[in-house]
Design a protein around this motif. Sequence first.
Motif, short mmCIF file in Angstrom:
data_model
loop_
_atom_site.label_atom_id
_atom_site.label_comp_id
_atom_site.label_asym_id
_atom_site.label_seq_id
_atom_site.Cartn_x
_atom_site.Cartn_y
_atom_site.Cartn_z
N ARG A 40 23.57 -29.22 -5.13
CA ARG A 40 24.24 -27.58 -3.79
C ARG A 40 24.65 -26.78 -4.90
N ILE A 41 25.62 -28.10 -5.62
CA ILE A 41 26.91 -27.50 -6.77
C ILE A 41 25.27 -26.59 -7.93
N ASN A 42 24.40 -27.51 -8.34
CA ASN A 42 23.60 -27.20 -9.07
C ASN A 42 22.95 -26.09 -8.86
N ASP A 43 22.39 -25.48 -7.78
CA ASP A 43 21.23 -24.42 -7.20
C ASP A 43 22.64 -23.01 -6.99
N LEU A 44 23.52 -23.31 -6.81
CA LEU A 44 24.25 -22.04 -6.53
C LEU A 44 24.65 -22.02 -8.25
N ASP A 45 25.26 -22.65 -9.16
CA ASP A 45 24.77 -22.36 -10.71
C ASP A 45 23.31 -21.99 -10.95
N ILE A 46 22.49 -21.85 -11.11
CA ILE A 46 21.47 -21.66 -11.07
C ILE A 46 21.13 -20.43 -11.01
N PHE A 47 22.02 -20.08 -9.52
CA PHE A 47 21.81 -18.58 -8.40
C PHE A 47 22.57 -17.84 -9.86
N LEU A 48 24.23 -18.38 -9.48
CA LEU A 48 25.05 -17.35 -10.47
C LEU A 48 24.54 -17.16 -12.45
N LEU A 49 24.02 -17.97 -12.24
CA LEU A 49 23.00 -17.41 -14.22
C LEU A 49 21.98 -17.19 -13.48
N THR A 50 21.45 -16.62 -13.00
CA THR A 50 20.25 -15.72 -12.54
C THR A 50 20.53 -14.32 -11.91
N MET A 51 21.94 -14.49 -11.47
CA MET A 51 23.08 -13.18 -11.64
C MET A 51 22.68 -12.11 -12.64
N ALA A 52 23.64 -13.28 -13.57
CA ALA A 52 24.00 -12.90 -14.48
C ALA A 52 22.99 -11.98 -15.24
N MET A 53 22.12 -12.86 -15.59
CA MET A 53 21.34 -12.31 -16.65
C MET A 53 20.21 -11.20 -15.57
N CYS A 54 20.34 -10.58 -14.74
CA CYS A 54 19.60 -10.13 -14.13
C CYS A 54 20.52 -8.43 -14.32
N ALA A 55 22.09 -8.74 -14.82
CA ALA A 55 23.00 -7.89 -14.91
C ALA A 55 22.87 -7.39 -16.33
N LEU A 56 22.44 -8.53 -17.28
CA LEU A 56 22.70 -7.88 -18.39
C LEU A 56 21.22 -7.29 -18.41
N GLY A 57 20.00 -7.60 -17.98
CA GLY A 57 19.08 -7.10 -18.41
C GLY A 57 19.12 -5.88 -17.57
N MET A 58 19.67 -5.46 -16.67
CA MET A 58 19.88 -3.82 -15.73
C MET A 58 21.14 -2.89 -17.13
N GLU A 59 21.73 -3.48 -18.07
CA GLU A 59 22.18 -2.76 -19.02
C GLU A 59 21.68 -2.61 -20.24
N THR A 60 19.86 -3.56 -19.73
CA THR A 60 19.82 -3.02 -21.63
C THR A 60 18.77 -1.92 -21.61
N SER A 61 18.52 -0.85 -22.35
CA SER A 61 17.96 0.13 -22.77
C SER A 61 16.82 -0.32 -23.26
N TRP A 62 16.08 0.01 -23.78
CA TRP A 62 15.57 0.01 -25.06
C TRP A 62 15.35 0.63 -25.92
N SER A 63 16.12 1.77 -25.89
CA SER A 63 16.62 2.42 -27.44
C SER A 63 17.83 1.78 -28.30
N LYS A 64 18.28 1.10 -27.29
CA LYS A 64 19.01 0.38 -28.01
C LYS A 64 18.49 -1.08 -28.72
N VAL A 65 17.37 -1.29 -27.95
CA VAL A 65 16.41 -2.25 -28.73
C VAL A 65 16.06 -1.74 -30.19
N ARG A 66 15.24 -0.60 -29.48
CA ARG A 66 14.84 -0.29 -31.31
C ARG A 66 16.37 0.06 -32.05
N LEU A 67 16.78 0.52 -31.48
CA LEU A 67 18.37 0.25 -33.10
C LEU A 67 18.24 -0.45 -33.73
N VAL A 68 18.11 -1.87 -32.78
CA VAL A 68 18.29 -3.38 -33.72
C VAL A 68 17.03 -3.68 -34.80
N GLY A 69 15.83 -2.71 -33.70
CA GLY A 69 14.82 -3.36 -34.97
C GLY A 69 14.81 -5.23 -34.80
#
Length: 359
Positions: free
Chosen positions: A300-329
């Motif tokens: 159960r802890i491992n399932d919760l852990d994966i879910f929390l990591l997935t939440m973090a990944m979703c949040a990172l994606g929400m704060e990522t814009s293609w304009s910033k990505v293009r600047l990196v190249g």
Amino acid sequence: MQSTSAVFNEKTVHLLNGLLFVALFASTAWQLSQWGYVASLGLSPLIVGIALGISYGNTLRGHLPANWLPGVLYSSRGLLRAAIVLYGFRLTFQDLARVGLDGFAVGAIMLTTTFLGGTLLGTKVFGMPRRLAMLTAAGSAVCGAAAVLAVEPVVKAKSHESSIAVGTVVVFGTLAMFVYPALYNHGLLDLTQRGYGMFVGGTIHEVAHAVAAGRAVSSVAGDTAVITKMLRVMLIAPLLVLLGVWVARFPDKDGHADAAKASRAKRGHNLRSFPWFALLFIACIGINSLGIVPPKAVSRINDLDIFLLTMAMCALGMETSWSKVRLVGPKPFVLAGLLFVWLAAGGYAVTRAIVGIGG
């Protein structure tokens, strides 16, 4: 005027609304990762989550209520640290004995050379920001997206930099998942099934990638690959500690740290910069090694852990814009491509040298 308690309660409600919003995305990512086609590709909920987050962040992000933003940001920072700590329940110190010093040596050598080489290449040759170079190198060197997430708060990276680093993991980790078994099955890798498993676990990006690449050859190769891979994951703890000390001693010259922080007492700054969650990660490994937590609870802890990591990944994606990505190249992907070649060619040479010819 509103009372202090009323303002506090209102902020708490807004925070919870943001967390719930991210949790709904994570739930969707979890379900999609179990879908037949996506599952056949070996894509974990973390990878699906960041894809969903980026899709939302570059289309409907402007409709997100401003007072929900703290919940989104907390998901990508506070929950992230908690998830890395709980990741320790996936490991035990007994795992080391199951593959012996050979498997540990393969993982340790490849992690060290890939991280240091990737950081130097990224900063000195490609002129990348140190944060981005370290994130890209960590994703290749340790355990894919989870390593990127673990290193992010230590190097104080930006959301779009973490997303780019995870993107390199998706591309080259997936490529390795198909290339490695093909090379072995065509007789191009002079290794036994156990040796092949060590090669896979010591060099491939994601845990899911290692499982798929190992099982594609045999159950023996698959089991050895997973154990070697998890030993490599275990090494993220000392990496984070050393990295925290290094970053505190030599602050990023990109101007990411503000002047107020720079003016604080050095000792206090070092304490605040130290990745304490890495020590809690080790503590969780120790607790799990003792076997005092029931297997069902660990599951159960491992399932919760994966879910929390997935939440973090979703949040990172929400704060990522293609304009910033293009600047990196394209530099991070070029760097990740070179690291992929090193992991495959160098990892094979290291495995043959340690395990032995035909090993």
